[in-house]
Write an enzyme that holds these catalytic residues in place. Structure first.
Site, PDB file in Angstrom:
ATOM      1  N   CYS A   1      -0.828  -5.013 -15.924  1.00  0.00           N
ATOM      2  CA  CYS A   1      -1.070  -3.930 -14.978  1.00  0.00           C
ATOM      3  C   CYS A   1      -0.384  -4.207 -13.649  1.00  0.00           C
ATOM      4  O   CYS A   1      -0.572  -3.489 -12.687  1.00  0.00           O
ATOM      5  CB  CYS A   1      -2.564  -3.670 -14.816  1.00  0.00           C
ATOM      6  SG  CYS A   1      -3.470  -5.109 -14.266  1.00  0.00           S
TER       7      CYS A   1
ATOM      8  N   HIS B   1       0.823  -1.208   0.000  1.00  0.00           N
ATOM      9  CA  HIS B   1       0.000   0.000   0.000  1.00  0.00           C
ATOM     10  C   HIS B   1       0.861   1.263   0.000  1.00  0.00           C
ATOM     11  O   HIS B   1       0.661   2.180  -0.787  1.00  0.00           O
ATOM     12  CB  HIS B   1      -0.906  -0.028   1.235  1.00  0.00           C
ATOM     13  CG  HIS B   1      -1.754   1.200   1.366  1.00  0.00           C
ATOM     14  ND1 HIS B   1      -1.375   2.280   2.131  1.00  0.00           N
ATOM     15  CD2 HIS B   1      -2.933   1.530   0.811  1.00  0.00           C
ATOM     16  CE1 HIS B   1      -2.303   3.205   2.050  1.00  0.00           C
ATOM     17  NE2 HIS B   1      -3.274   2.773   1.258  1.00  0.00           N
TER      18      HIS B   1
HETATM   19  C1  PEP Z   1      -1.335  -7.846  -9.781  1.00  0.00           C
HETATM   20  O1  PEP Z   1      -1.621  -8.866  -9.164  1.00  0.00           O
HETATM   21  O2  PEP Z   1      -0.335  -7.741 -10.513  1.00  0.00           O
HETATM   22  C2  PEP Z   1      -2.209  -6.671  -9.654  1.00  0.00           C
HETATM   23  C3  PEP Z   1      -2.052  -5.641 -10.456  1.00  0.00           C
HETATM   24  O3  PEP Z   1      -3.158  -6.695  -8.680  1.00  0.00           O
HETATM   25  P1  PEP Z   1      -2.873  -6.344  -7.143  1.00  0.00           P
HETATM   26  O4  PEP Z   1      -1.476  -5.817  -7.043  1.00  0.00           O
HETATM   27  O5  PEP Z   1      -3.895  -5.361  -6.745  1.00  0.00           O
HETATM   28  O6  PEP Z   1      -3.039  -7.686  -6.537  1.00  0.00           O
END
Ligand code: PEP
Ligand code: MG
Length: 753
Positions: free
Chosen positions: A705, A396
């Site tokens: 992402c 975070h």
């Molecule tokens: C990921 O898992 O790469 C992602 C973008 O989701 P999060 O980091 O929110 O789990």
């Protein structure tokens, strides 16, 4: 006079014909080939609402609390009905139809476009908000003109003006009616290189109507022509899958697949490029400034559809990027951690424990804490820097500080014990160090300005480069990067900042309030980026994060929350909350945010996707009309991609933060195994490479992402393998754009050598 002809309009007629009308009139008068047309003037609209006596009722109907989405919807409906139901005066009807009758053969297809006249508003953020109708004929022309008037009171427009405190009665609207150019090819042209200002004309071109290029739904060909020699320096031919055309039968604008023989074919001939360059020079001479032009080719003729100055060429060499990191002061290094958000900052350390009051953190202090929490965000915004004991690059603290543009060092182990409250320290978010003392001559950080590329127009790439957003407050900074859209908008943050689990919040405030919270967070981002696409992910918070909230005592206790009740599995298991998220999407679509896309997290197989799709349909969302897709975060999803494609997804986005942990059995939050966490591990890359290949065959777009999308090596791998887009952190967007461009050019060179 209700209408004026474009031939009679000049650029200073803004009040009469709005920005779009004035610009088209000026081009016409300069002798440039502009499709003929006329403008229903702003005064015509004003007399219509005044003479019909609906004006007072109209303005009081839209005087509502813009954060109350129900009130906003009601205001829009009331205004729309008032305008559509009031009769248009006979004399105005006649004038418009007469003017229409003298276009073409008298039965022309026309484009009907709103052209608002709000002098004090920045055109860019205002322009996209009103209606445009293509392929209109006599039968529905008058209705369409009224629809344009009514679009001054769309939910988005009311929201926007109320938020900016701009009075509704100060805005008028003109309507441009212009003969359609049934373009065989179209695109945009910059009469100078938009980043460097060099004497080069840059042209982007695709098949069909220009909507596809302007809205970014196709990757256009890209041509660079030297203005000195007139030679085509580079011609990058894109794989053009889709085109926008007029349906012969219905007359409506539709998306079509590009026929095979044209998909990889060059759109513009040298002769057409010559003509474009010639027109570009004329228009630049006329305005005495470099221009950004929309154009179309019809029956061999080049037409100009719009021209605006390029505002991004400053003429000044950028010297502000002298890396701040090279000027670190001489203080001893106290601690090391992970450089999670770049930049250097000095300030007084403020040790914040979970129980402390955050108001102890003053402007310019450095927060030192075990781990950041969503309710620390207001303090994080005030802070000059952030240091944490725990957490990795995807924690975070790391995500939020990058988005806020605040330097951060995370995972130092024991900063809260080593540093004392009040110590003056300097943190280096690139190198991951914390030093004693103050950095001299510390530059003031202006996060929005820093995110804005110093050469502001992005390098034009066939692969789209987007940006990740987790906190709506970062939307402005994210949009300033010039990214092609948002590749991941996490809604966890919006929910966690409620301070209560969704169930508890709904119990106390009702379902409607919960939906409104989501709408308001997503809208902030969708608005900032409109019409660029914003991919919003449904909730994916692990139970350990929920546990810290009020109501968290009801969360299941899990041995390893990363492998537990999160993502789509939670949504499908307990659909009542999930359905509210989908309700929020439906409402956003109703409000006109057609740039919002839906993404489902942590799916494993086709059954998950099928169920999610059914919920979407039950919530009143048409999966055929909206862009939707899934995250690829588990090996199961990657290996089963063809079955997922069969369910009808439009895109698949690699969540490498999770895909890495689930492929390598390395908990992403566990510092004891952090050195084994490698997103570039051959196994992870194989899963990604194979999935991209399958998606290309199945016609599914691919993206990344996860955090790794900001790493040059991953960017190289993905572009080499044909990924459709890459979504990076705000601070990495610029570098990723350049990296993508470099790889694309290498691929192109390899193919001709
Ligand atoms: C990921 O898992 O790469 C992602 C973008 O989701 P999060 O980091 O929110 O789990
Ligand atoms: Mg994930």
């Amino acid at each position: 006079m209700a209408v004026v002809w474009l031939d009679d309009v000049r650029s200073d007629d803004l009040d009469l014909v709005g920005g779009k009308g004035a610009s088209l009139g000026e081009l016409t008068s300069a002798g440039l080939p502009v499709p003929p047309g006329f403008v229903v003037t702003a005064g015509t609209y004003r007399s219509f609402i005044e003479d019909s006596g609906i004006d007072d009722e109209l303005f009081s109907a839209v005087d509502v609390d813009h954060e109350d989405s129900a009130a906003l919807k009601a205001a829009h409906e009331a205004a729309h009905d008032l305008i559509m139901e009031a009769p248009m005066p006979e004399s105005v009807r006649e004038e418009i139809l007469d003017a229409y009758g003298s276009l073409g053969e008298g039965d022309a297809f026309v484009a009907v476009r709103s052209s608002a006249t709000a002098e004090d508003l920045p055109d860019a953020s205002f322009a996209g908000q009103q209606e445009t109708f293509l392929n209109v004929t006599e039968d529905d022309l008058l209705e369409r003109v009224k629809e344009c008037w009514a679009s001054l009171f769309s939910e988005r427009a009311i929201y926007y003006r109320n938020r900016k405190g701009f009075p509704h009665d100060k805005v008028d609207i003109a309507v441009v009616v212009q003969q359609m150019v049934d373009s065989e090819k179209s695109g945009v042209m910059f009469t100078r290189h938009p980043s460097t200002g060099d004497e080069q004309v840059i042209v982007e071109a695709a098949w069909g109507l220009g909507e596809a290029v302007v809205s970014g739904t196709v990757s256009p060909d890209n041509y660079v022509v030297s203005r000195e020699t007139g030679e085509v320096e580079t011609a990058t031919i894109a794989d053009k899958k889709m085109m926008c055309i007029r349906d012969e039968e219905t007359g409506e604008t539709v998306d079509r697949e590009v026929p095979n023989e044209k998909r990889h074919a060059r759109v513009l001939s040298d002769a057409e490029l010559d003509r474009l360059v010639e027109l570009g020079e004329l228009v630049e001479d006329h305005y005495d400034a470099p221009q950004d032009v929309e154009w179309a080719v019809y029956e061999g003729e080049v037409y100009m559809l719009q021209s605006r100055p390029i505002t991004t060429i400053s003429g000044e060499e950028d010297d502000s990027e002298t890396t701040e990191s090279s000027s670190t002061g001489n203080g001893d290094v106290l601690l090391r951690g992970l450089g999670a958000s770049p930049g250097i900052a000095s300030g007084r350390a403020r040790i914040v424990t979970k129980l402390d009051h955050l108001d102890q953190v003053g402007e310019g202090d450095i927060i030192v804490t075990e781990m950041t929490m969503p309710d620390m965000v207001p303090a994080m915004k005030r802070a000059a820097g952030i240091v944490t004991d725990e957490g990795g690059m995807t924690s975070h603290a790391a995500i939020v500080s990058r988005e806020l543009g605040v330097p951060a060092v995370v995972g130092t182990g024991d900063a809260t014990a080593t540093i004392s409250d009040g110590d003056v320290i300097t943190i280096d978010g690139d190198k991951g160090t914390i030093r004693e003392g103050e950095e001299p001559e510390e530059k003031q950080r202006q996060p929005v300005e820093e995110a804005r590329p110093k050469t502001p127009v992005k390098p034009m790439t066939a692969t789209e480069v987007k940006v990740n957003v987790s906190i709506p407050e970062a939307a402005e900074r994210a949009a300033a990067t010039g990214a092609d859209g948002v590749g991941l908008l996490r809604i966890e943050h919006m929910v966690l900042t409620l301070g209560k689990t969704p169930e508890r919040y709904i119990e106390q405030n009702g379902e409607r309030a919960y939906v409104d919270e989501i709408i308001s967070g997503v809208r902030e981002v969708a608005e900032e980026f409109y019409p660029r696409p914003v991919r919003v992910r449904t909730l994916d918070a692990p139970t350990d994060e929920f546990r810290q909230l009020e109501g968290g005592e009801n969360e299941p206790r899990e041995h390893n929350p990363m492998l537990g009740f999160r993502g789509i599995r939670r949504g499908l298991d307990n659909p009542s909350v999930f359905r509210l998220e989908l309700d929020a999407f439906r409402r956003l679509f109703d409000m006109g945010y057609d740039n919002v896309e839906i993404m489902f997290p942590l799916v494993n197989d086709a059954e998950d996707v099928l169920q999610a799709k059914e919920h979407m349909i039950e919530a009143g969302i048409d999966p055929e009309k909206r862009e939707w897709g899934v995250m690829i975060e588990t090996p199961a999803a990657a290996l089963g991609i063809r079955e997922l494609a069969d369910v009808g997804i439009d895109f698949a986005s690699f969540g490498t933060n999770d895909l890495t942990q689930y492929t390598l059995a390395v908990d992403r939050n566990n510092e004891h195994v952090a050195d084994l966490y490698d997103e570039l591990h051959p196994a992870v890359l194989k899963l990604i490479g194979d999935t991209i290949e399958a998606c290309r065959e199945e016609g599914v777009k691919t993206s990344i992402c996860g955090q790794a999308g900001s790493k040059p090596k991953m960017v190289q791998f993905l572009v080499d393998n044909g990924v459709s887009s890459i979504s990076a952190n705000i601070d990495a967007v610029r570098d990723v754009q350049h990296e993508v461009k470099r790889v694309e050019q290498r691929l192109l060179l390899d193919s001709v050598r």
